[in-house]
Design a protein around this motif. Structure first.
Motif, PDB file in Angstrom:
ATOM      1  N   THR A 100       0.844  -1.205   0.000  1.00 43.62           N
ATOM      2  CA  THR A 100       0.000   0.000   0.000  1.00 43.62           C
ATOM      3  C   THR A 100       0.873   1.248   0.000  1.00 43.62           C
ATOM      4  OG1 THR A 100      -1.670  -1.182   1.279  1.00 43.62           O
ATOM      5  CG2 THR A 100      -1.831   1.215   1.243  1.00 43.62           C
ATOM      6  N   GLN A 101       0.416   2.280  -0.686  1.00 43.31           N
ATOM      7  CA  GLN A 101       1.098   3.581  -0.664  1.00 43.31           C
ATOM      8  C   GLN A 101       0.189   4.613  -0.013  1.00 43.31           C
ATOM      9  OE1 GLN A 101       3.293   5.050  -4.111  1.00 43.31           O
ATOM     10  NE2 GLN A 101       2.432   7.111  -3.817  1.00 43.31           N
ATOM     11  N   ILE A 102       0.760   5.355   0.922  1.00 38.49           N
ATOM     12  CA  ILE A 102       0.038   6.472   1.553  1.00 38.49           C
ATOM     13  C   ILE A 102       0.911   7.725   1.445  1.00 38.49           C
ATOM     14  CG2 ILE A 102      -1.269   4.971   3.049  1.00 38.49           C
ATOM     15  CD1 ILE A 102       1.455   7.055   4.633  1.00 38.49           C
ATOM     16  N   GLN A 103       0.349   8.864   1.806  1.00 39.79           N
ATOM     17  CA  GLN A 103       1.071  10.122   1.661  1.00 39.79           C
ATOM     18  C   GLN A 103       1.076  10.902   2.975  1.00 39.79           C
ATOM     19  OE1 GLN A 103       2.291   9.741  -2.097  1.00 39.79           O
ATOM     20  NE2 GLN A 103       2.258  11.865  -1.431  1.00 39.79           N
ATOM     21  N   TYR A 104       2.242  11.444   3.299  1.00 38.59           N
ATOM     22  CA  TYR A 104       2.341  12.516   4.280  1.00 38.59           C
ATOM     23  C   TYR A 104       2.594  13.807   3.504  1.00 38.59           C
ATOM     24  CZ  TYR A 104       2.693   9.561   8.484  1.00 38.59           C
ATOM     25  OH  TYR A 104       2.426   8.697   9.517  1.00 38.59           O
ATOM     26  N   VAL A 105       2.322  14.935   4.122  1.00 40.16           N
ATOM     27  CA  VAL A 105       2.585  16.221   3.486  1.00 40.16           C
ATOM     28  C   VAL A 105       3.200  17.163   4.517  1.00 40.16           C
ATOM     29  CG1 VAL A 105       0.254  17.102   3.946  1.00 40.16           C
ATOM     30  CG2 VAL A 105       1.610  18.089   2.080  1.00 40.16           C
ATOM     31  N   ALA A 106       4.202  17.918   4.083  1.00 39.81           N
ATOM     32  CA  ALA A 106       4.872  18.875   4.959  1.00 39.81           C
ATOM     33  C   ALA A 106       4.911  20.242   4.286  1.00 39.81           C
ATOM     34  CB  ALA A 106       6.292  18.415   5.286  1.00 39.81           C
ATOM     35  N   LYS A 107       4.662  21.289   5.068  1.00 35.68           N
ATOM     36  CA  LYS A 107       4.718  22.662   4.551  1.00 35.68           C
ATOM     37  C   LYS A 107       5.561  23.515   5.483  1.00 35.68           C
ATOM     38  CE  LYS A 107       1.901  26.670   3.253  1.00 35.68           C
ATOM     39  NZ  LYS A 107       0.534  27.218   3.127  1.00 35.68           N
ATOM     40  N   ASP A 141      17.596  14.086   4.692  1.00 33.80           N
ATOM     41  CA  ASP A 141      17.615  15.534   4.908  1.00 33.80           C
ATOM     42  C   ASP A 141      16.699  16.206   3.890  1.00 33.80           C
ATOM     43  OD1 ASP A 141      19.475  14.870   6.767  1.00 33.80           O
ATOM     44  OD2 ASP A 141      21.174  15.846   5.791  1.00 33.80           O
ATOM     45  N   THR A 142      15.743  16.965   4.390  1.00 33.78           N
ATOM     46  CA  THR A 142      14.745  17.595   3.534  1.00 33.78           C
ATOM     47  C   THR A 142      14.767  19.103   3.749  1.00 33.78           C
ATOM     48  OG1 THR A 142      13.331  15.640   3.690  1.00 33.78           O
ATOM     49  CG2 THR A 142      12.294  17.683   2.927  1.00 33.78           C
ATOM     50  N   THR A 143      14.888  19.850   2.659  1.00 30.86           N
ATOM     51  CA  THR A 143      14.872  21.314   2.717  1.00 30.86           C
ATOM     52  C   THR A 143      13.598  21.832   2.055  1.00 30.86           C
ATOM     53  OG1 THR A 143      17.293  21.411   2.611  1.00 30.86           O
ATOM     54  CG2 THR A 143      16.086  23.433   2.084  1.00 30.86           C
ATOM     55  N   LEU A 144      12.907  22.720   2.756  1.00 32.20           N
ATOM     56  CA  LEU A 144      11.705  23.342   2.204  1.00 32.20           C
ATOM     57  C   LEU A 144      11.903  24.853   2.131  1.00 32.20           C
ATOM     58  CD1 LEU A 144       8.820  21.407   4.029  1.00 32.20           C
ATOM     59  CD2 LEU A 144       9.765  21.006   1.748  1.00 32.20           C
ATOM     60  N   LYS A 145      11.548  25.420   0.985  1.00 31.02           N
ATOM     61  CA  LYS A 145      11.601  26.872   0.823  1.00 31.02           C
ATOM     62  C   LYS A 145      10.437  27.509   1.578  1.00 31.02           C
ATOM     63  CE  LYS A 145      13.605  26.379  -3.787  1.00 31.02           C
ATOM     64  NZ  LYS A 145      13.397  26.634  -5.253  1.00 31.02           N
ATOM     65  N   PRO A 146      10.475  28.817   1.780  1.00 36.03           N
ATOM     66  CA  PRO A 146       9.360  29.482   2.472  1.00 36.03           C
ATOM     67  C   PRO A 146       8.022  29.186   1.805  1.00 36.03           C
ATOM     68  CG  PRO A 146      11.200  30.986   2.239  1.00 36.03           C
ATOM     69  CD  PRO A 146      11.556  29.756   1.445  1.00 36.03           C
ATOM     70  N   GLY A 147       7.081  28.645   2.559  1.00 34.34           N
ATOM     71  CA  GLY A 147       5.762  28.343   2.021  1.00 34.34           C
ATOM     72  C   GLY A 147       5.687  27.100   1.162  1.00 34.34           C
ATOM     73  N   GLU A 148       6.804  26.409   0.950  1.00 38.87           N
ATOM     74  CA  GLU A 148       6.811  25.235   0.068  1.00 38.87           C
ATOM     75  C   GLU A 148       6.121  24.045   0.737  1.00 38.87           C
ATOM     76  OE1 GLU A 148       9.907  22.371  -2.452  1.00 38.87           O
ATOM     77  OE2 GLU A 148      10.684  23.866  -1.042  1.00 38.87           O
ATOM     78  N   THR A 149       5.373  23.295  -0.079  1.00 41.63           N
ATOM     79  CA  THR A 149       4.702  22.081   0.373  1.00 41.63           C
ATOM     80  C   THR A 149       5.289  20.891  -0.362  1.00 41.63           C
ATOM     81  OG1 THR A 149       2.641  23.252   0.857  1.00 41.63           O
ATOM     82  CG2 THR A 149       2.491  20.884   0.539  1.00 41.63           C
ATOM     83  N   LEU A 150       5.516  19.801   0.366  1.00 41.84           N
ATOM     84  CA  LEU A 150       6.122  18.615  -0.232  1.00 41.84           C
ATOM     85  C   LEU A 150       5.306  17.374   0.136  1.00 41.84           C
ATOM     86  CD1 LEU A 150       8.560  17.354  -1.762  1.00 41.84           C
ATOM     87  CD2 LEU A 150       9.666  17.096   0.475  1.00 41.84           C
ATOM     88  N   ASP A 151       4.949  16.576  -0.903  1.00 40.51           N
ATOM     89  CA  ASP A 151       4.289  15.290  -0.674  1.00 40.51           C
ATOM     90  C   ASP A 151       5.359  14.235  -0.384  1.00 40.51           C
ATOM     91  OD1 ASP A 151       1.727  16.267  -1.106  1.00 40.51           O
ATOM     92  OD2 ASP A 151       1.878  15.971  -3.275  1.00 40.51           O
ATOM     93  N   MET A 152       5.097  13.407   0.635  1.00 39.55           N
ATOM     94  CA  MET A 152       6.067  12.405   1.067  1.00 39.55           C
ATOM     95  C   MET A 152       5.396  11.029   1.095  1.00 39.55           C
ATOM     96  SD  MET A 152       7.878  14.502   4.155  1.00 39.55           S
ATOM     97  CE  MET A 152       8.895  15.939   3.822  1.00 39.55           C
ATOM     98  N   PRO A 153       5.649  10.207   0.080  1.00 38.72           N
ATOM     99  CA  PRO A 153       5.000   8.900   0.028  1.00 38.72           C
ATOM    100  C   PRO A 153       5.669   7.875   0.936  1.00 38.72           C
ATOM    101  CG  PRO A 153       6.403   9.182  -1.890  1.00 38.72           C
ATOM    102  CD  PRO A 153       6.443  10.484  -1.137  1.00 38.72           C
ATOM    103  N   VAL A 154       4.878   6.934   1.403  1.00 37.67           N
ATOM    104  CA  VAL A 154       5.372   5.769   2.136  1.00 37.67           C
ATOM    105  C   VAL A 154       4.723   4.537   1.504  1.00 37.67           C
ATOM    106  CG1 VAL A 154       5.564   4.594   4.353  1.00 37.67           C
ATOM    107  CG2 VAL A 154       5.560   7.106   4.272  1.00 37.67           C
ATOM    108  N   VAL A 155       5.544   3.583   1.097  1.00 33.47           N
ATOM    109  CA  VAL A 155       5.057   2.334   0.517  1.00 33.47           C
ATOM    110  C   VAL A 155       5.407   1.217   1.496  1.00 33.47           C
ATOM    111  CG1 VAL A 155       5.158   0.746  -1.438  1.00 33.47           C
ATOM    112  CG2 VAL A 155       5.400   3.215  -1.823  1.00 33.47           C
ATOM    113  N   PHE A 156       4.424   0.427   1.883  1.00 31.90           N
ATOM    114  CA  PHE A 156       4.658  -0.562   2.932  1.00 31.90           C
ATOM    115  C   PHE A 156       3.720  -1.760   2.792  1.00 31.90           C
ATOM    116  CE2 PHE A 156       1.127   1.969   4.391  1.00 31.90           C
ATOM    117  CZ  PHE A 156       0.300   1.053   5.042  1.00 31.90           C
ATOM    118  N   PHE A 157       4.009  -2.807   3.541  1.00 37.82           N
ATOM    119  CA  PHE A 157       3.079  -3.914   3.730  1.00 37.82           C
ATOM    120  C   PHE A 157       3.350  -4.545   5.094  1.00 37.82           C
ATOM    121  CE2 PHE A 157       6.753  -5.851   1.631  1.00 37.82           C
ATOM    122  CZ  PHE A 157       6.966  -7.004   2.366  1.00 37.82           C
TER     123      PHE A 157
END
Length: 210
Positions: A100-107, A141-157
């Motif tokens: 299964t794949q799910i998504q986290y999101v960070a802003k 290591d994840t860098t986000l610009k001001p106001g940037e949103t990033l989708d972060m997938p996780v694939v697992f079972f």
């Protein structure tokens, strides 16, 4: 020739030096073991799943059971990291063994670029050895610009072998939790106007400076 007193003193000095050398070696060994304990413990957790550490695998499960399990998702930030971090869905119900794949999101809600790194764990702890991740964003290591949103997938079972573990055979729910921490280093600052027209700096942790 040295008298008996001198000989005794020399013998005593050699004995003291031997004891001192043994103490230094013992302390050095203990320090070395302390430094080695951290990576060894991390390796132990990765292999056994102890402490809720999940398993990282390269292939999908080749067996799917006709039994469902609920996986819940938790998201946290720590250390003053100014991110809005959350799962897109709070939980999913899947079959054991189903990939299964799910998504986290960070802003980044700060006005300068910021960096973070995520750790994770699974509860109950014993389930960590049977929660297999094919793809994730942890320890990256994840860098986000001001106001940037990033989708972060996780694939697992969930490994079908979980049903053969007496303590887990009746498990109904597993929780996967991520926590993002700021990456150590110089903290960024942002300028904000003071009431008198001058400027003040706001540190990465949100505290105002002069």
């Amino acid at each position: 020739m040295p008298n008996e007193t001198q000989a005794a003193d020399a013998k005593k000095q050699r004995s003291n030096r031997m004891v001192a050398g043994m103490c230094i070696a013992f302390v050095g060994g203990m320090v070395g073991m302390a430094y080695a304990a951290v990576p060894l413990y991390a390796m132990f957790c990765q292999i056994t799943g102890y402490g809720g550490t999940t398993q990282r695998v390269e292939q999908y499960s080749d067996k799917i059971l006709d039994r469902t399990i609920t996986v819940r998702f938790d998201a946290n930030t720590s250390g003053g990291l100014p991110w809005d971090f959350k799962p897109v869905a709070r939980d999913v119900q899947i079959k054991i063994g189903e990939t299964t794949q799910i998504q986290y999101v960070a802003k980044n809600i700060f006005d300068v670029p910021t960096q973070g790194r995520a750790t994770f764990n699974v509860t109950p702890d014993l389930a960590g050895a049977y929660f297999n991740k094919v793809e994730c964003f942890c320890f990256t290591d994840t860098t986000l610009k001001p106001g940037e949103t990033l989708d972060m997938p996780v694939v697992f079972f969930v490994d079908p072998e979980i049903v053969n573990v007496p303590e887990l055979k009746d498990i109904k729910t597993i929780t996967l939790s991520y926590t993002f921490f700021p990456i150590e280093g110089e903290k960024p600052v942002a300028a904000a106007p003071k009431a008198d027209g001058e400027t003040k700096t706001i540190n990465f942790d949100g505290k105002a400076g002069g």
